[in-house]
Design an enzyme around this catalytic site. Sequence first.
Site, PDB file in Angstrom:
ATOM      1  N   HIS A   1       5.644  11.739   6.312  1.00  0.00           N
ATOM      2  CA  HIS A   1       5.230  10.638   7.188  1.00  0.00           C
ATOM      3  C   HIS A   1       4.603  11.187   8.459  1.00  0.00           C
ATOM      4  O   HIS A   1       3.704  10.560   9.034  1.00  0.00           O
ATOM      5  CB  HIS A   1       6.429   9.746   7.527  1.00  0.00           C
ATOM      6  CG  HIS A   1       6.035   8.492   8.254  1.00  0.00           C
ATOM      7  ND1 HIS A   1       5.492   7.407   7.613  1.00  0.00           N
ATOM      8  CD2 HIS A   1       6.085   8.169   9.572  1.00  0.00           C
ATOM      9  CE1 HIS A   1       5.225   6.466   8.493  1.00  0.00           C
ATOM     10  NE2 HIS A   1       5.575   6.895   9.689  1.00  0.00           N
TER      11      HIS A   1
ATOM     12  N   ARG B   1       1.023   7.082   1.986  1.00  0.00           N
ATOM     13  CA  ARG B   1       2.484   7.074   1.960  1.00  0.00           C
ATOM     14  C   ARG B   1       2.922   8.040   0.863  1.00  0.00           C
ATOM     15  O   ARG B   1       2.215   8.213  -0.135  1.00  0.00           O
ATOM     16  CB  ARG B   1       3.002   5.669   1.662  1.00  0.00           C
ATOM     17  CG  ARG B   1       2.557   4.622   2.700  1.00  0.00           C
ATOM     18  CD  ARG B   1       2.967   3.220   2.263  1.00  0.00           C
ATOM     19  NE  ARG B   1       2.575   2.214   3.239  1.00  0.00           N
ATOM     20  CZ  ARG B   1       1.404   1.564   3.226  1.00  0.00           C
ATOM     21  NH1 ARG B   1       0.536   1.808   2.253  1.00  0.00           N
ATOM     22  NH2 ARG B   1       1.120   0.680   4.150  1.00  0.00           N
TER      23      ARG B   1
ATOM     24  N   ARG C   1       1.019  11.665   7.790  1.00  0.00           N
ATOM     25  CA  ARG C   1       0.331  10.359   7.836  1.00  0.00           C
ATOM     26  C   ARG C   1       0.083   9.977   9.293  1.00  0.00           C
ATOM     27  O   ARG C   1      -0.991   9.500   9.660  1.00  0.00           O
ATOM     28  CB  ARG C   1       1.192   9.319   7.125  1.00  0.00           C
ATOM     29  CG  ARG C   1       0.660   7.880   7.165  1.00  0.00           C
ATOM     30  CD  ARG C   1       1.554   7.011   6.280  1.00  0.00           C
ATOM     31  NE  ARG C   1       1.320   5.589   6.438  1.00  0.00           N
ATOM     32  CZ  ARG C   1       0.373   4.900   5.827  1.00  0.00           C
ATOM     33  NH1 ARG C   1      -0.482   5.516   5.043  1.00  0.00           N
ATOM     34  NH2 ARG C   1       0.250   3.593   5.995  1.00  0.00           N
TER      35      ARG C   1
ATOM     36  N   HIS D   1      -3.204  -0.487   5.756  1.00  0.00           N
ATOM     37  CA  HIS D   1      -2.505  -1.542   6.487  1.00  0.00           C
ATOM     38  C   HIS D   1      -3.306  -2.832   6.417  1.00  0.00           C
ATOM     39  O   HIS D   1      -4.540  -2.812   6.367  1.00  0.00           O
ATOM     40  CB  HIS D   1      -2.293  -1.153   7.946  1.00  0.00           C
ATOM     41  CG  HIS D   1      -1.198  -0.164   8.147  1.00  0.00           C
ATOM     42  ND1 HIS D   1       0.123  -0.458   7.895  1.00  0.00           N
ATOM     43  CD2 HIS D   1      -1.212   1.124   8.566  1.00  0.00           C
ATOM     44  CE1 HIS D   1       0.869   0.600   8.153  1.00  0.00           C
ATOM     45  NE2 HIS D   1       0.083   1.575   8.552  1.00  0.00           N
TER      46      HIS D   1
ATOM     47  N   TYR E   1       1.245   4.404  15.106  1.00  0.00           N
ATOM     48  CA  TYR E   1       0.805   5.698  14.604  1.00  0.00           C
ATOM     49  C   TYR E   1       0.028   6.489  15.653  1.00  0.00           C
ATOM     50  O   TYR E   1      -0.511   7.538  15.355  1.00  0.00           O
ATOM     51  CB  TYR E   1      -0.097   5.512  13.378  1.00  0.00           C
ATOM     52  CG  TYR E   1       0.651   5.081  12.146  1.00  0.00           C
ATOM     53  CD1 TYR E   1       1.436   5.979  11.443  1.00  0.00           C
ATOM     54  CD2 TYR E   1       0.586   3.778  11.699  1.00  0.00           C
ATOM     55  CE1 TYR E   1       2.124   5.588  10.307  1.00  0.00           C
ATOM     56  CE2 TYR E   1       1.276   3.376  10.557  1.00  0.00           C
ATOM     57  CZ  TYR E   1       2.036   4.281   9.873  1.00  0.00           C
ATOM     58  OH  TYR E   1       2.724   3.895   8.754  1.00  0.00           O
TER      59      TYR E   1
ATOM     60  N   LYS F   1       1.089  -0.929  -1.013  1.00  0.00           N
ATOM     61  CA  LYS F   1       2.092  -1.988  -0.940  1.00  0.00           C
ATOM     62  C   LYS F   1       1.495  -3.333  -1.325  1.00  0.00           C
ATOM     63  O   LYS F   1       0.307  -3.582  -1.134  1.00  0.00           O
ATOM     64  CB  LYS F   1       2.638  -2.075   0.491  1.00  0.00           C
ATOM     65  CG  LYS F   1       3.584  -0.951   0.871  1.00  0.00           C
ATOM     66  CD  LYS F   1       4.181  -1.217   2.250  1.00  0.00           C
ATOM     67  CE  LYS F   1       5.240  -0.188   2.606  1.00  0.00           C
ATOM     68  NZ  LYS F   1       5.847  -0.452   3.931  1.00  0.00           N
TER      69      LYS F   1
END
Length: 370
Positions: A296, A197, A299, A322, A331, A223
């Site tokens: 993005h 990210r 990514r 993730h 994705y 995250k």
Amino acid sequence: MRPTDVQRLTVTEAADRYVEIVRAKTATGALSPGTAEVYVRDVLTFAELAGGERVLDDLTGEDVDEVLLKFAHKPDGRRGRAGGRADAAGGEAGAAAPRQSSWSQARFRRSVSAFFRHAAVAGWVQLNPMRAATLQPRQRGGLRAERRALTTEQAEGLLGAARQMVVVPAEEGKRSDQRTELRDGLVVLLLAAVGPRVSELTRSNVEDFFVNAGTRYWRIFGKGGRTRDVPLPRPVAEMLDAYLEQGRPLLDRGREPKALLLSWRGRRLARQDVQAVIDRVLARVDPERRRSVTPHGLRHTTATHLLAAATDMDAVRRVLGHSDLSTLGRYRDELPGELEAAMRVHPLLGAVAREAERNGERDGEREAGG
């Protein structure tokens, strides 16, 4: 009749109060800095588009629809033509920027929804106007996101241009302490090869890169406080070494001793600067292989090509950071020719194909002997 506890705040007053609350949540750890930044940016954009002097409680579902439509048609300043955006990282302003992608529109709507949910609880509105909003993303002017994943040719062109930044000659008139070519090449290689990210990239520090058993790793802080150690492909590790030895010392002003990526002013590179970096590298790509792409989008490109190459899905999940395999679906883009390539190497028909090939060789030998 309007309840007495509803506060007649203007849109600007409500947005400012909400921003203070979001930033307070960030300070306490309830929101990550990246999420808070998105909420703040979107809510301030909403206030600008809705009209800051209007009373928040007077907004209707139709007003919200109008703001969503305005946002959909608002130029995306992060996505200009290659080499055509100015910011602290350098570059010149472009004349035309693409409109908002459907992903950006959906994110904006979520941010505004969160704002109004808080407004209803805080007594700033009597009714939440988002419940009366009717426009859906595909209705907002028919705007559709272009394919986000680069094709193999486009990705190879961009990565080739990034690697060439190691040998780029000095730009005429640019001081040595303003040279950013090695940094720009590293940014693109990390984004395209590892798929972090953009917030993970700009928050990274020099100490986050280490060697284990001869392999260079990047410890990425993602995250939810989760970390992941991702091995770097050799070309990326080589560019990293070149930047640390030759590029970063030129940019270091002693202000950010830990930051990996520095602006030419010696500050940690901001996430809004990353698009300009990509655009400058894109400007060096052959026009036939060039296509604009966002951080993005790179990514997205990483995930798409890893999955298309039949890389283990759990490995791809771990590279991207993730927590759930199900999130990989968003994705995944279809690549030209991938179905044909997959069927040519069908795992169940390999033995049949080999037997047919042997039979063909024997027939050819008999015809030659006859």
